[in-house]
Design a protein around this motif. Structure first.
Motif, PDB file in Angstrom:
ATOM      1  N   ARG A  77       0.570  -1.166  -0.142  1.00 19.81           N
ATOM      2  CA  ARG A  77      -0.283   0.184  -0.116  1.00 19.81           C
ATOM      3  C   ARG A  77       0.336   1.505  -0.161  1.00 19.81           C
ATOM      4  N   HIS A  78       1.971   1.303   0.864  1.00 21.30           N
ATOM      5  CA  HIS A  78       3.100   2.539   0.322  1.00 21.30           C
ATOM      6  C   HIS A  78       4.162   2.366  -0.316  1.00 21.30           C
ATOM      7  N   ALA A  79       3.619   1.370  -1.471  1.00 25.00           N
ATOM      8  CA  ALA A  79       5.014   2.169  -3.115  1.00 25.00           C
ATOM      9  C   ALA A  79       4.638   2.751  -3.689  1.00 25.00           C
ATOM     10  N   LEU A  80       3.148   3.366  -3.653  1.00 24.50           N
ATOM     11  CA  LEU A  80       2.846   4.294  -4.593  1.00 24.50           C
ATOM     12  C   LEU A  80       3.058   5.759  -3.717  1.00 24.50           C
ATOM     13  N   PRO A  81       2.887   5.834  -2.673  1.00 30.59           N
ATOM     14  CA  PRO A  81       2.994   7.385  -1.743  1.00 30.59           C
ATOM     15  C   PRO A  81       4.488   7.862  -1.564  1.00 30.59           C
ATOM     16  N   ALA A  82       5.127   6.572  -1.638  1.00 27.49           N
ATOM     17  CA  ALA A  82       7.549   6.301  -1.510  1.00 27.49           C
ATOM     18  C   ALA A  82       7.280   6.728  -2.638  1.00 27.49           C
ATOM     19  N   LEU A  83       7.141   6.513  -3.616  1.00 22.74           N
ATOM     20  CA  LEU A  83       7.564   7.169  -4.887  1.00 22.74           C
ATOM     21  C   LEU A  83       7.050   8.386  -5.398  1.00 22.74           C
ATOM     22  N   VAL A  84       5.702   8.814  -4.627  1.00 18.91           N
ATOM     23  CA  VAL A  84       5.534  10.039  -5.321  1.00 18.91           C
ATOM     24  C   VAL A  84       6.553  10.888  -4.158  1.00 18.91           C
ATOM     25  N   LEU A  85       7.262  10.554  -3.397  1.00 19.57           N
ATOM     26  CA  LEU A  85       7.853  11.179  -2.367  1.00 19.57           C
ATOM     27  C   LEU A  85       9.085  11.662  -2.808  1.00 19.57           C
ATOM     28  N   PHE A  90      12.214  16.442  -7.940  1.00 12.28           N
ATOM     29  CA  PHE A  90      12.430  17.807  -8.762  1.00 12.28           C
ATOM     30  C   PHE A  90      12.546  18.939  -7.694  1.00 12.28           C
ATOM     31  N   LEU A  91      12.216  18.703  -6.510  1.00 17.01           N
ATOM     32  CA  LEU A  91      12.762  20.271  -5.188  1.00 17.01           C
ATOM     33  C   LEU A  91      14.189  20.133  -5.678  1.00 17.01           C
ATOM     34  N   PHE A  92      15.213  19.048  -5.542  1.00 19.08           N
ATOM     35  CA  PHE A  92      16.546  18.874  -5.832  1.00 19.08           C
ATOM     36  C   PHE A  92      16.603  19.885  -7.196  1.00 19.08           C
TER      37      PHE A  92
END
Length: 223
Positions: free
Chosen positions: A98-106, A112-114
């Motif tokens: 369940r946490h794979a997609l949120p981790a990829l988004v993070l 992107f910020l870097f």
């Protein structure tokens, strides 16, 4: 039988014992059965109790002892316990993380910020040009060469080197660009000595933040 006066009659005398069994007048006295003491019949020894341990009890239960001659037959008729069937547990199904997609988004957001911060701090180069003070040099003269790098006004650092047509080149050099500074001047002094003629080329090679170059041509002529 003679009875004396004033007393009880005297008992009659018994006839003398005649053990002659052949005499017809002889009769034996038969005692009652409860007066006859007969030898007690010998009792057969009781069979020793058979002790059987019930192995069919579940583990942890108390041991059961069975007695009696019929125990062996009863146990023989008892069905043997069937060993339990071992069932191999199925491997657990992997649930979608369940946490794979949120981790990829993070991770994508951090990258992107870097990149945005890095690109914002990196100076952008728009043009590189090189000029010489004179197109023709005389005897024993030093040429003044100026390279101009035009930027987008963001701060950063420029890395570059000079390459000359005589086969020599300078070391890698660095110059800082301040915020709002849109033009950077880079100078080169090239000296010539002695008689001769030489078609000279001076090239400014920009190494970072991107690769660009500019050059200038001039002539050294000393008769």
């Amino acid at each position: 039988m003679t009875v004396p006066d004033g007393g009880p009659p005297a008992p009659d005398r018994l006839p003398p014992s005649r053990p002659d069994a052949g005499d017809d007048e002889y009769s034996a006295t038969v005692l009652a059965s409860h007066w006859v003491q007969r030898p007690e019949p010998e009792l057969a020894p009781a069979p020793a109790p058979t002790v059987v341990v019930d192995t069919g009890a579940a583990p942890g239960d108390a041991t059961v002892l069975r007695f009696g001659p019929g125990v062996t037959a009863a146990l023989a008729r008892r069905p043997h316990p069937t060993p339990p069937t071992l069932v191999t547990p199925q491997a657990p199904r992997r649930r979608p993380q369940r946490h794979a997609l949120p981790a990829l988004v993070l991770v994508a957001a951090v990258l992107f910020l870097f990149w945005r911060q890095h690109s914002a701090s990196a100076v952008g180069v728009r043009e590189v040009s090189v000029t010489a003070a004179r197109e023709t040099l005389g005897c024993d003269t030093t040429a003044g060469i100026v390279g101009v790098v035009r930027t987008d006004g963001r701060p950063g650092t420029l890395s570059y080197r000079w390459v000359r047509s005589d086969g020599t080149s300078s070391d890698v050099r660095h110059t800082a660009v301040a915020r709002g500074q849109r033009q950077v001047r880079i100078e080169l002094l090239w000296s010539f000595r002695g008689p001769g003629s030489h078609a000279a080329v001076a090239e400014l090679r920009l190494l970072s933040p991107e690769r660009r170059s500019g050059e200038v041509r001039f002539v050294y002529d000393c008769p």
